[in-house]
Design a protein around this motif. Sequence first.
Motif, short mmCIF file in Angstrom:
data_model
loop_
_atom_site.label_atom_id
_atom_site.label_comp_id
_atom_site.label_asym_id
_atom_site.label_seq_id
_atom_site.Cartn_x
_atom_site.Cartn_y
_atom_site.Cartn_z
N ILE A 18 0.83 -1.20 0.00
CA ILE A 18 0.00 0.00 0.00
C ILE A 18 0.86 1.25 0.00
CG2 ILE A 18 -1.65 1.33 1.38
CD1 ILE A 18 -2.89 -1.36 2.21
N LEU A 19 1.89 1.28 0.84
CA LEU A 19 2.76 2.46 0.91
C LEU A 19 3.53 2.65 -0.39
CD1 LEU A 19 4.10 2.24 4.56
CD2 LEU A 19 2.39 3.80 3.63
N THR A 20 4.02 1.56 -0.99
CA THR A 20 4.73 1.67 -2.26
C THR A 20 3.80 2.17 -3.36
OG1 THR A 20 6.15 -0.18 -1.59
CG2 THR A 20 6.14 0.40 -3.92
N SER A 21 2.57 1.67 -3.39
CA SER A 21 1.60 2.12 -4.39
C SER A 21 1.29 3.60 -4.24
CB SER A 21 0.30 1.31 -4.28
OG SER A 21 0.55 -0.04 -4.48
N LEU A 22 1.07 4.05 -3.02
CA LEU A 22 0.81 5.47 -2.78
C LEU A 22 2.01 6.33 -3.16
CD1 LEU A 22 -1.11 5.33 0.62
CD2 LEU A 22 -2.03 5.89 -1.65
N PHE A 23 3.20 5.85 -2.87
CA PHE A 23 4.42 6.59 -3.21
C PHE A 23 4.57 6.72 -4.73
CE2 PHE A 23 9.00 6.59 -4.17
CZ PHE A 23 9.34 7.80 -3.60
N ILE A 24 4.37 5.62 -5.45
CA ILE A 24 4.51 5.66 -6.92
C ILE A 24 3.44 6.56 -7.53
CG2 ILE A 24 4.29 4.25 -9.01
CD1 ILE A 24 5.70 2.01 -7.48
#
Length: 131
Positions: A18-24
């Motif tokens: 989730i955090l990686t998706s939000l960051f990208i």
Amino acid sequence: MKLNKTQILSYIPVISFILTSLFICSIILFLGYILGGKSNSNKKNIPFESGITSIGNTKIRFSIHFYLIAMFFVIFDIESIYLYSWSVSIHFSKWTGFIEAILFITTLLISLFYLFSTKSLYWNEKKKNKY
């Protein structure tokens, strides 16, 4: 309910996804804002369709029947997907799943008969009763 350390650690992959998706997503939006073209001209806000400049009122009013039939199609299409997944798993669900599927199909048929009785599926005819 108290979570132990192994249960908490099992959530790390989901949280990192989730955090990686939000960051990208935020990086892509930020780069689009920075690198995107910015222009303010008189012709920017004019609707343009296939090289033809619009003349007069371009708003088309669709009949409510168009939207109703589109919603009915989506609803019955999704319900057919549920029935397909039920038919694939018939060996696992046994009689309980069979009875639930019969109730589901009965609900579908009742709703379809209701649509026919209210003449919601007739495109050209006007309803006698207006709500």
